[in-house]
Design a protein around this motif. Structure first.
Motif, short mmCIF file in Angstrom:
data_model
loop_
_atom_site.label_atom_id
_atom_site.label_comp_id
_atom_site.label_asym_id
_atom_site.label_seq_id
_atom_site.Cartn_x
_atom_site.Cartn_y
_atom_site.Cartn_z
N THR A 144 0.88 -1.17 0.00
CA THR A 144 0.00 0.00 0.00
C THR A 144 0.91 1.22 0.00
O THR A 144 2.12 1.08 0.09
N MET A 145 0.34 2.38 -0.10
CA MET A 145 1.13 3.59 -0.12
C MET A 145 0.64 4.51 0.98
O MET A 145 -0.51 4.94 0.97
N ILE A 146 1.51 4.78 1.93
CA ILE A 146 1.16 5.67 3.04
C ILE A 146 0.62 7.00 2.49
O ILE A 146 1.23 7.61 1.61
N GLY A 147 -0.52 7.42 2.99
CA GLY A 147 -1.05 8.73 2.67
C GLY A 147 -1.62 8.91 1.28
O GLY A 147 -1.88 10.02 0.86
N ALA A 148 -1.82 7.82 0.53
CA ALA A 148 -2.26 7.97 -0.87
C ALA A 148 -3.35 6.95 -1.19
O ALA A 148 -3.10 5.94 -1.83
N ALA A 149 -4.55 7.24 -0.75
CA ALA A 149 -5.66 6.29 -0.95
C ALA A 149 -5.97 6.03 -2.42
O ALA A 149 -5.95 4.87 -2.85
N PRO A 150 -6.24 7.06 -3.24
CA PRO A 150 -6.58 6.76 -4.64
C PRO A 150 -5.45 6.07 -5.39
O PRO A 150 -5.70 5.17 -6.20
N TYR A 151 -4.22 6.48 -5.12
CA TYR A 151 -3.08 5.86 -5.81
C TYR A 151 -2.97 4.39 -5.42
O TYR A 151 -2.83 3.51 -6.28
N SER A 152 -3.02 4.11 -4.12
CA SER A 152 -2.91 2.72 -3.66
C SER A 152 -4.01 1.84 -4.23
O SER A 152 -3.76 0.74 -4.72
N VAL A 153 -5.22 2.34 -4.16
CA VAL A 153 -6.37 1.54 -4.61
C VAL A 153 -6.31 1.28 -6.11
O VAL A 153 -6.54 0.16 -6.57
N THR A 154 -5.99 2.30 -6.88
CA THR A 154 -5.95 2.12 -8.33
C THR A 154 -4.78 1.23 -8.76
O THR A 154 -4.90 0.46 -9.72
N LYS A 155 -3.68 1.30 -8.04
CA LYS A 155 -2.55 0.43 -8.39
C LYS A 155 -2.83 -1.02 -7.97
O LYS A 155 -2.40 -1.96 -8.65
N HIS A 156 -3.54 -1.22 -6.86
CA HIS A 156 -4.00 -2.57 -6.52
C HIS A 156 -4.89 -3.11 -7.64
O HIS A 156 -4.78 -4.27 -8.04
N ALA A 157 -5.78 -2.25 -8.13
CA ALA A 157 -6.68 -2.68 -9.20
C ALA A 157 -5.91 -3.00 -10.47
O ALA A 157 -6.26 -3.94 -11.19
N ALA A 158 -4.86 -2.22 -10.76
CA ALA A 158 -4.06 -2.48 -11.95
C ALA A 158 -3.39 -3.85 -11.87
O ALA A 158 -3.38 -4.61 -12.85
N VAL A 159 -2.83 -4.16 -10.70
CA VAL A 159 -2.20 -5.47 -10.52
C VAL A 159 -3.26 -6.57 -10.60
O VAL A 159 -3.06 -7.63 -11.21
N GLY A 160 -4.41 -6.32 -9.97
CA GLY A 160 -5.49 -7.31 -10.00
C GLY A 160 -5.98 -7.59 -11.40
O GLY A 160 -6.23 -8.76 -11.76
N PHE A 161 -6.10 -6.56 -12.22
CA PHE A 161 -6.53 -6.79 -13.60
C PHE A 161 -5.48 -7.57 -14.38
O PHE A 161 -5.81 -8.49 -15.13
N ALA A 162 -4.21 -7.21 -14.19
CA ALA A 162 -3.14 -7.93 -14.89
C ALA A 162 -3.13 -9.40 -14.48
O ALA A 162 -2.95 -10.29 -15.32
N GLU A 163 -3.34 -9.66 -13.20
CA GLU A 163 -3.37 -11.04 -12.71
C GLU A 163 -4.53 -11.80 -13.35
O GLU A 163 -4.37 -12.94 -13.80
N TRP A 164 -5.70 -11.16 -13.39
CA TRP A 164 -6.86 -11.81 -14.02
C TRP A 164 -6.58 -12.09 -15.49
O TRP A 164 -6.91 -13.17 -16.01
N LEU A 165 -5.96 -11.14 -16.17
CA LEU A 165 -5.67 -11.31 -17.58
C LEU A 165 -4.74 -12.49 -17.80
O LEU A 165 -4.92 -13.29 -18.73
N SER A 166 -3.75 -12.63 -16.93
CA SER A 166 -2.81 -13.75 -17.04
C SER A 166 -3.51 -15.08 -16.80
O SER A 166 -3.30 -16.06 -17.53
N VAL A 167 -4.34 -15.13 -15.76
CA VAL A 167 -5.07 -16.35 -15.45
C VAL A 167 -5.96 -16.76 -16.61
O VAL A 167 -6.06 -17.94 -16.98
N THR A 168 -6.63 -15.79 -17.21
CA THR A 168 -7.63 -16.07 -18.23
C THR A 168 -7.04 -16.39 -19.60
O THR A 168 -7.57 -17.24 -20.33
N TYR A 169 -5.93 -15.76 -19.95
CA TYR A 169 -5.39 -15.90 -21.30
C TYR A 169 -3.95 -16.41 -21.37
O TYR A 169 -3.43 -16.61 -22.46
N GLY A 170 -3.32 -16.62 -20.23
CA GLY A 170 -1.92 -17.07 -20.24
C GLY A 170 -1.72 -18.39 -20.96
O GLY A 170 -0.70 -18.60 -21.63
N HIS A 171 -2.70 -19.30 -20.86
CA HIS A 171 -2.57 -20.60 -21.51
C HIS A 171 -2.87 -20.53 -23.00
O HIS A 171 -2.73 -21.53 -23.71
N ARG A 172 -3.23 -19.32 -23.46
CA ARG A 172 -3.55 -19.15 -24.89
C ARG A 172 -2.53 -18.25 -25.59
O ARG A 172 -2.80 -17.68 -26.63
#
Length: 262
Positions: A144-172
Motif C-alpha cells: 500500500t502507499m502511506i497517505g495515498a488512498a486513490p493511488y494505492s487503490v488504483t494500483k492494486h486494481a491495476a495489478v489485480g486486472f493484470a493477474e486476471w488477464l494472465s489467469v484467463t489468457y496465459g494458456h492461450r
C-alpha cells in the motif's frame, strides 16, 4: 523475451519509466511507437529514440482505439504493449480526495489497461500469434502507499486486472506482466513532498534500472526492480495483522513529520 523486430507500443513515454522502457526496446531491436498525453514530450522522445510518435489520451476508449490503429499502421502488428501511463493526484488528506480525482485516476491507472487489453487480446487470439501485455503498476499495488488512498487503490486494481488477464489468457499465448517498483527517480517522486524519504528508503532507482529489470525478468509475471518488495509482499501475506501494525507505526512517523497527528 524476444524483442528484436517486435512491434511495441509504450504509453506514458514522454519521460520517466515510459521513456526508459521505449529506449530499452529500441536498444533490443524492437520497432517502437510511443504515446503520451503531452504531444511535445511524445514527439521529443520519438525523435531522440528513432520511434514513431502517437500522442493522445490512452485512457479513453476513443484514444485507445486511435493509438492501436496508428500503431498497427506503423508496425504492421503490435506484439508488445506496455501500458505504462499513470497519474497521482494525491492530496495531503487523501481520504477527502474528490470524486473527480478518484475518477481521473481510475480512468488512467486502471481503465486505460482494461480498454487496451479489450482491443488487443482478441486480435492476438484471432491470429494465433499471441502477445505480451505489460502493466506498469507500483509496489503500492502489492503493499500500500502511506497517505495515498486513490493511488494505492488504483494500483492494486491495476495489478489485480493484470493477474486476471494472465489467469484467463496465459494458456492461450498471452504473456502478462506487472512492473511494481518502489521509489523511482521521476517527477512523481520529486513531487511526493514528505513521502519522498519513505519512498526512497530502499534506494530510488533510475528509470533505466526499472527497464533493465523488466527485460531481465523474462516472462515472470511480477517484475520487482526492488528485490526487497518480494520480502515485504511475503511478510504481508504470512501475517497480515503484523504487517498492518508495522504500517500503522510507519504512518504514525509520517504524521509526526507532516503535523497530521496534531
Amino acid at each position: 523475451m524476444q524483442l528484436r523486430d517486435a512491434g511495441a507500443v509504450v504509453t506514458g513515454a514522454g519521460g520517466g519509466i515510459g521513456r526508459a522502457l521505449a529506449a530499452r526496446l529500441v536498444a533490443e531491436g524492437a520497432r517502437v511507437v510511443v504515446n503520451d498525453l503531452d504531444a511535445e514530450a511524445c514527439a521529443r522522445t520519438a525523435e531522440e529514440l528513432g520511434a514513431v510518435a502517437a500522442p493522445g489520451d490512452c485512457s479513453s476508449a476513443a484514444g485507445v482505439e486511435e493509438l492501436v490503429d496508428v500503431a498497427t499502421g506503423a508496425l504492421g502488428r503490435i506484439d508488445v504493449f506496455l501500458a505504462n501511463a499513470g497519474i497521482d493526484r494525491t492530496q495531503p488528506d487523501s481520504l477527502q480526495a474528490s470524486d473527480e480525482d478518484w475518477a481521473v485516476m481510475l480512468e488512467t491507472n486502471v481503465m486505460s489497461h482494461v480498454r487496451a487489453a479489450r482491443t488487443l487480446v482478441p486480435r492476438w487470439l484471432e491470429d494465433g500469434r499471441g502477445g505480451r501485455f505489460v502493466v506498469t503498476a507500483s509496489a503500492a499495488g502489492l503493499l500500500t502507499m502511506i497517505g495515498a488512498a486513490p493511488y494505492s487503490v488504483t494500483k492494486h486494481a491495476a495489478v489485480g486486472f493484470a493477474e486476471w488477464l494472465s489467469v484467463t489468457y496465459g494458456h492461450r499465448g498471452i504473456t502478462v506482466q506487472a512492473i511494481c517498483p518502489q521509489g523511482v527517480q521521476t517527477r512523481m517522486l520529486e513531487q511526493a513532498g514528505p513521502l519522498k524519504d519513505l519512498l526512497t528508503r530502499d534506494a530510488a532507482l533510475t528509470p533505466e534500472q526499472v527497464a533493465d529489470a523488466w527485460v531481465a525478468a523474462g516472462d515472470r509475471f511480477l517484475v520487482l526492480p526492488h528485490p526487497e518488495v518480494a520480502q515485504y509482499y511475503a511478510a504481508r501475506a504470512a501475517d497480515t495483522d503484523a504487517w498492518l501494525a508495522g504500517m500503522q507505526r510507519l504512518q504514525g512517523k509520517v504524521d509526526e513529520v507532516t503535523g497530521a497527528a496534531r
